[in-house]
Write an enzyme that holds these catalytic residues in place. Structure first.
Site, PDB file in Angstrom:
ATOM      1  N   TRP A   1       0.884  -1.160  -0.056  1.00 27.92           N
ATOM      2  CA  TRP A   1       0.185  -0.163   0.081  1.00 27.92           C
ATOM      3  C   TRP A   1       0.864   1.260  -0.009  1.00 27.92           C
ATOM      4  O   TRP A   1       0.661   2.306  -0.665  1.00 27.92           O
ATOM      5  CB  TRP A   1      -0.955  -0.037   1.019  1.00 27.92           C
ATOM      6  CG  TRP A   1      -1.898   1.343   1.335  1.00 27.92           C
ATOM      7  CD1 TRP A   1      -3.098   1.542   0.712  1.00 27.92           C
ATOM      8  CD2 TRP A   1      -1.385   2.051   2.104  1.00 27.92           C
ATOM      9  NE1 TRP A   1      -3.505   2.765   1.010  1.00 27.92           N
ATOM     10  CE2 TRP A   1      -2.673   3.365   2.049  1.00 27.92           C
ATOM     11  CE3 TRP A   1      -0.502   2.766   2.870  1.00 27.92           C
ATOM     12  CZ2 TRP A   1      -2.807   4.239   2.500  1.00 27.92           C
ATOM     13  CZ3 TRP A   1      -0.577   3.967   3.647  1.00 27.92           C
ATOM     14  CH2 TRP A   1      -1.478   4.718   3.480  1.00 27.92           C
ATOM     15  N   ASP A   2       1.631   1.458   0.901  1.00 27.05           N
ATOM     16  CA  ASP A   2       2.531   2.608   1.144  1.00 27.05           C
ATOM     17  C   ASP A   2       3.584   2.630  -0.193  1.00 27.05           C
ATOM     18  O   ASP A   2       3.765   3.907  -0.580  1.00 27.05           O
ATOM     19  CB  ASP A   2       3.257   2.755   2.270  1.00 27.05           C
ATOM     20  CG  ASP A   2       3.993   1.351   2.577  1.00 27.05           C
ATOM     21  OD1 ASP A   2       4.045   0.319   1.823  1.00 27.05           O
ATOM     22  OD2 ASP A   2       4.483   1.335   3.614  1.00 27.05           O
ATOM     23  N   THR A   3       3.886   1.655  -0.604  1.00 20.52           N
ATOM     24  CA  THR A   3       4.766   1.635  -2.162  1.00 20.52           C
ATOM     25  C   THR A   3       3.863   2.276  -3.044  1.00 20.52           C
ATOM     26  O   THR A   3       4.406   3.301  -3.869  1.00 20.52           O
ATOM     27  CB  THR A   3       5.246   0.215  -2.333  1.00 20.52           C
ATOM     28  OG1 THR A   3       6.172  -0.095  -1.439  1.00 20.52           O
ATOM     29  CG2 THR A   3       6.055   0.339  -3.660  1.00 20.52           C
TER      30      THR A   3
END
Length: 649
Positions: free
Chosen positions: A225-227
């Site tokens: 998700w954060d990538t």
């Protein structure tokens, strides 16, 4: 006090009434004359994602508050504990912390949402215009928190992220964590064209505007998700600032097969496709790519086949027998419609064979036109658009049909293989495979692998149905306990449930199994008649046996979507086995394989485009529609999330 909505874009996309978020009644604990801070006063929201953090949560919350108070107004901050399906005492500790300080809020999920899912829910739940999070183990030194927050507050960045891999940073990373991290970040930089060096440091902050603009287009709900947030932010021309942090490894780690390979690897490929490839795929380009793949597959055969000789052999073939083969193959299509009717009947639907034959024609035509068997999705669209059959039932019926196809083809190949073994030709067959080259070798290896997987999968399904143990869960959780594993298990269990619904009764299994055998027997007879057109003098029994084996192995080779319609793989496997098991020359074998496959594809295309005209269906519209539906259906539901707020007076 009215609680803010916490429904994520992923949850709302499903349109389900079950994807709701509830807030428990506020509990009030006396605390002098102090009043709870108004939501409008909150400017900074720090989310602490927590999964089984009973040993660190309390100290982390206290250190976070004390650090924030050194550079922020005490009433402008809030801490959101995003507690994600914990199995220890973390929920109770979070409740106690929330009861002790009005600035602490607790968001509880009964089931695992995954890292990204929990963060999205928490950010929607939060009140601040600056949204930050970091890992509760405080692997990143918390003294960097002021810099993280300030970069967003001052407008210097839309997103700020700590980095362990900038030249000037201090990061104590053991090799077993450092090497996989460097490989991962290199792949992200290479495939997704990111300028950042560290995409997964658990120390990030977003402006509210940046988060809300990215949330609808970020699909992953887990570790990627954060990538994906960082990659899509860069593509959206948002300002992303990366700064060095002091980082110390906390605890042990290990490679997680499901998370790291299935999860992260597939998400890199998915995002690469969506960002770099899909925008360039117009309908004309897509059709052209499919044609090029087919041509390349055939061109590879020229490395070991003289096509001038092949053309001469094709011209010498008996045209009337080729016509007869065409008629024989045409007879299989009503049987396909009949089988599909029986599958849908077991799922609770009844439709006419004529309509379902057309639906099968259209989907198979799609598989010839589009790569990656995208045509399979078309059938779900056709029965939904023309008969109102729900997409989940359409996908379930396709899954059941594919399993019966694989099992039937593998069984036919196995029976003929036993016959060759009984007649003492095993050594000849083995030597044929060992000596194989090019497409033939690839096709046989693929077909053998697919056959083994198909048989093993069916065996596992049967065992799962008869066992009180959840076998898929037991197998997957043996290699992974990550939230990705839960997603994989849910998909497998749904597949098994759908298949058991179709084949769970003797009547259903017998009817669908019998028509599957008939369908593939007609397919084999078609190839047999084509071979007779080329080599009428060959022993009939030998020719029929090799036809069964070559067609079965060729069709197993087509299962992997390496080229549209399996062109190249089918011919390679067919030619290899015919040449190895009969006196037929390579040029005759490849000629027969090409004609056999061409006859089948020609009938498929004629029937498919005729059905499209009759049912007024567009292939491109169908593929795009069903892709969108499948993307929505695979989103992680937010059901079971409870947001617990405790306020003090």
């Amino acid at each position: 006090m009215e609680s803010p909505s916490a429904g994520s874009a992923k949850s709302n996309a499903t349109g389900s009434d079950d994807d709701t978020v509830t807030t428990s009644a506020d509990r009030q604990t006396p605390r002098g004359d102090e009043s709870p801070a108004a939501e409008d006063d909150v400017n900074i929201s720090v989310v602490l994602p927590a999964y089984n953090e009973e040993s660190t949560l309390e100290s982390t919350v206290q250190r976070t508050i004390s650090t924030l108070e050194t550079f922020c107004e005490p009433t402008s901050i809030e801490i959101v504990i995003a507690e994600d399906g914990c199995t220890d005492n973390t929920p109770e500790i979070a409740d106690q912390l929330a009861a002790s300080d009005r600035r602490i809020r607790h968001m509880h999920s009964d089931t695992r949402l995954g890292r990204g899912g929990a963060l999205e829910q928490a950010f929607n739940f939060a009140n601040g215009s600056v949204l930050a999070y970091f890992d509760t183990d405080l692997a990143t030194d918390i003294r960097h928190l002021e810099e993280l927050i300030t970069r967003i507050q001052t407008g210097e960045a839309d997103i700020a992220t700590g980095s362990r891999w900038l030249p000037e940073n201090i990061a104590d990373r053991p090799a077993k964590r450092g090497i996989p991290s460097r490989v991962y970040n290199t792949l992200v930089r290479l495939f997704l064209r990111s300028d950042l060096r560290d995409h997964q440091c658990g120390f990030k902050a977003f402006s509210r505007e940046a988060f809300e603009s990215l949330q609808p287009i970020v699909e992953d709900s887990h570790w990627f998700w954060d990538t994906e947030m960082l990659v899509r932010a860069q593509r959206a021309d948002l300002t992303v600032v990366e700064f060095p942090v002091e980082w110390t490894s906390k605890g042990d780690t290990k490679v997680d097969l499901v998370r790291d390979v299935f999860g992260m690897g597939s998400q890199i490929l998915r995002t690469w496709w969506q960002i770099s490839v899909q925008p360039r795929l117009s309908p004309r380009v897509s059709l052209g790519a499919g044609a090029v793949l087919a041509i390349v597959a055939l061109a590879l055969m020229t490395q070991y086949i003289d096509f001038n000789t092949v053309i001469s052999e094709v011209r010498a073939a008996d045209p009337w027998l080729v016509v007869a083969a065409t008629i024989v193959y045409t007879l299989s299509w009503p049987v396909r419609g009949l089988r599909y009717r029986d599958i849908l009947f077991e799922l609770g639907y009844y439709e006419r064979v004529r309509f379902l034959t057309g639906a099968v024609f259209i989907s198979q035509t799609g598989n010839l036109v589009f790569p990656a068997r995208a045509g399979d999705l078309v059938r779900a669209y056709v029965i939904k658009a023309r008969r109102g059959i729900a997409y989940p039932s359409g996908f379930a019926s396709l899954a059941a049909e594919r399993v019966f196809d694989l099992l039937t083809i593998a069984s036919l190949a196995g029976v003929v293989l036993l016959g060759y073994t009984a007649s003492g030709q095993t050594a000849t067959l083995a030597q044929t495979i060992i000596d194989a080259e090019g497409a033939g070798r690839v096709a046989v290896i693929v077909s053998m692998s697919v056959g083994l997987v198909a048989v093993a999968a069916v065996g596992g399904i049967i065992l799962s149905a008869r066992s009180e143990i959840d076998i898929p869960s037991a197998v997957v959780y043996r290699v992974s306990t990550d939230s990705y594993a839960e997603m994989v298990v849910s998909v497998i269990n749904q597949f098994i449930e759908d298949l058991q619904t179709v084949a769970g009764t003797r009547r259903g299994f017998a009817r669908v199994g019998a028509t599957s055998i008939l369908i593939w027997s007609i397919d084999v007879v078609t190839a047999f008649v084509v071979l007779l057109a080329f080599t009428p003098a060959l022993d009939t029994i030998q020719l029929l046996a090799v036809s069964f084996f070559a067609v079965s192995v060729g069709n197993l080779a087509k299962v992997l979507p390496l080229s549209p319609g399996g062109v190249g793989l089918y011919e390679g496997a067919f030619t290899l086995l015919v040449v190895g098991l009969t006196p037929i020359t390579p040029s005759v074998a490849i000629g027969a394989a090409v004609v056999d496959h061409a006859v089948k594809n020609l009938i498929t295309v004629i029937g498919g485009y005729g059905s499209m005209l009759g049912l007024n269906v567009s292939l491109m519209t169908a593929v795009e529609e069903t892709r969108d539906v499948r993307n929505r259906d695979t989103d992680i539901s937010a059901e079971g999330v409870t947001q617990t707020e405790t306020r003090n007076q």
